[in-house]
Design a protein around this motif. Structure first.
Motif, PDB file in Angstrom:
ATOM      1  N   GLU A   8      -3.013   4.924   4.079  1.00  0.00           N
ATOM      2  CA  GLU A   8      -3.492   6.236   3.874  1.00  0.00           C
ATOM      3  C   GLU A   8      -2.201   7.204   4.329  1.00  0.00           C
ATOM      4  OE1 GLU A   8      -7.240   7.737   5.458  1.00  0.00           O
ATOM      5  OE2 GLU A   8      -7.991   5.652   4.778  1.00  0.00           O
ATOM      6  N   THR A   9      -1.633   7.012   5.543  1.00  0.00           N
ATOM      7  CA  THR A   9      -0.447   7.553   5.704  1.00  0.00           C
ATOM      8  C   THR A   9       0.767   7.678   5.000  1.00  0.00           C
ATOM      9  OG1 THR A   9       0.268   5.878   7.141  1.00  0.00           O
ATOM     10  CG2 THR A   9      -1.225   7.594   8.317  1.00  0.00           C
ATOM     11  N   LYS A  10       0.944   6.200   4.425  1.00  0.00           N
ATOM     12  CA  LYS A  10       2.022   6.071   3.343  1.00  0.00           C
ATOM     13  C   LYS A  10       1.832   6.888   2.086  1.00  0.00           C
ATOM     14  CE  LYS A  10       3.739   1.560   4.651  1.00  0.00           C
ATOM     15  NZ  LYS A  10       3.905   0.278   4.480  1.00  0.00           N
ATOM     16  N   LYS A  11       0.594   7.232   1.631  1.00  0.00           N
ATOM     17  CA  LYS A  11       0.168   7.739   0.568  1.00  0.00           C
ATOM     18  C   LYS A  11       0.435   9.273   0.885  1.00  0.00           C
ATOM     19  CE  LYS A  11      -3.253   4.919  -1.402  1.00  0.00           C
ATOM     20  NZ  LYS A  11      -4.720   4.581  -1.968  1.00  0.00           N
ATOM     21  N   LYS A  12       0.023   9.739   1.844  1.00  0.00           N
ATOM     22  CA  LYS A  12       0.092  11.127   2.361  1.00  0.00           C
ATOM     23  C   LYS A  12       1.602  11.477   2.589  1.00  0.00           C
ATOM     24  CE  LYS A  12      -4.280  11.934   4.829  1.00  0.00           C
ATOM     25  NZ  LYS A  12      -4.959  12.333   6.053  1.00  0.00           N
ATOM     26  N   ALA A  13       2.409  10.527   3.102  1.00  0.00           N
ATOM     27  CA  ALA A  13       3.736  10.970   3.208  1.00  0.00           C
ATOM     28  C   ALA A  13       4.489  10.976   1.827  1.00  0.00           C
ATOM     29  CB  ALA A  13       4.659   9.891   3.912  1.00  0.00           C
ATOM     30  N   LYS A  14       3.902  10.046   0.685  1.00  0.00           N
ATOM     31  CA  LYS A  14       4.657  10.129  -0.668  1.00  0.00           C
ATOM     32  C   LYS A  14       4.250  11.143  -1.186  1.00  0.00           C
ATOM     33  CE  LYS A  14       5.250   7.006  -4.651  1.00  0.00           C
ATOM     34  NZ  LYS A  14       4.756   7.619  -5.723  1.00  0.00           N
ATOM     35  N   CYS A  15       2.819  11.699  -0.949  1.00  0.00           N
ATOM     36  CA  CYS A  15       2.477  12.957  -1.781  1.00  0.00           C
ATOM     37  C   CYS A  15       3.379  14.018  -1.357  1.00  0.00           C
ATOM     38  CB  CYS A  15       1.078  12.997  -1.493  1.00  0.00           C
ATOM     39  SG  CYS A  15       0.299  14.428  -2.443  1.00  0.00           S
ATOM     40  N   PHE A  16       3.767  14.139  -0.039  1.00  0.00           N
ATOM     41  CA  PHE A  16       4.372  15.325   0.610  1.00  0.00           C
ATOM     42  C   PHE A  16       5.847  15.431   0.054  1.00  0.00           C
ATOM     43  CE2 PHE A  16       7.046  16.973   4.068  1.00  0.00           C
ATOM     44  CZ  PHE A  16       6.347  18.491   4.183  1.00  0.00           C
TER      45      PHE A  16
END
Length: 175
Positions: A8-16
């Protein structure tokens, strides 16, 4: 094994990161696009506008006249005062040559036109002769056909014309 929290943190970082890239591409940080940048991005410059084309054509035409004027002024300033009469003589000779060349060009043009007219008349004459010959041949064939297909009252073919035709062809082949 990968834990659920890490994905989830990787997905959020990529989205950012993607969001930040898009913001930079669109020309801004936090505030997004300025009104001027947005308007410029929306306007299309590749449309056909005859008024702009006309203005550009007029601009280039005027620039050509200005360059010509500057060149003439430069030539006049660079000339010594005594060579003006010599230049006038050269201009007069040039005009005479132009008149002579114009006459010769006119004569050449007239000769060429006469030749073209003669050639045209000849081709028309040959076409007319061919047409007349074709009509004569067609009328001969038509007469022959009528004679060959003649029938008696009882419906039998008239042999007189058929025999004459056979005789003519035989005599024509011997000669």
């Amino acid at each position: 094994m990968v834990k659920a929290g890490e994905t989830e943190t990787k997905k959020k970082a990529k989205c950012f990161k993607d969001k930040r890239k898009n913001m930079q591409r669109l020309g801004g940080g936090r505030g997004g696009l300025s009104l001027e940048a947005f308007a410029n991005a929306k306007t299309k410059t590749n449309t056909y506008n005859p008024a702009i084309i006309k203005k550009q054509r007029e601009f280039y035409k005027n620039a050509k006249y200005v360059n010509k004027y500057k060149r003439i002024v430069k030539q006049q300033q660079g000339e010594p005062s005594g060579s003006g009469s010599a230049r006038q003589l050269e201009d007069e000779e040039g005009r005479r040559n132009k008149k002579n060349s114009a006459r010769s060009l006119r004569e050449i043009y007239e000769r060429k036109r006469e030749e073209d007219d003669k050639a045209k008349m000849e081709t028309e004459a040959t076409i007319l002769a061919r047409k007349e010959e074709r009509q004569r041949a067609e009328s001969r064939r038509k007469e022959l056909r009528e004679k060959m297909f003649k029938k008696t009252k009882s419906g039998q073919p008239v042999m007189k014309y058929r025999i004459e035709h056979i005789l003519e062809t035989l005599q024509g082949s011997k000669v």
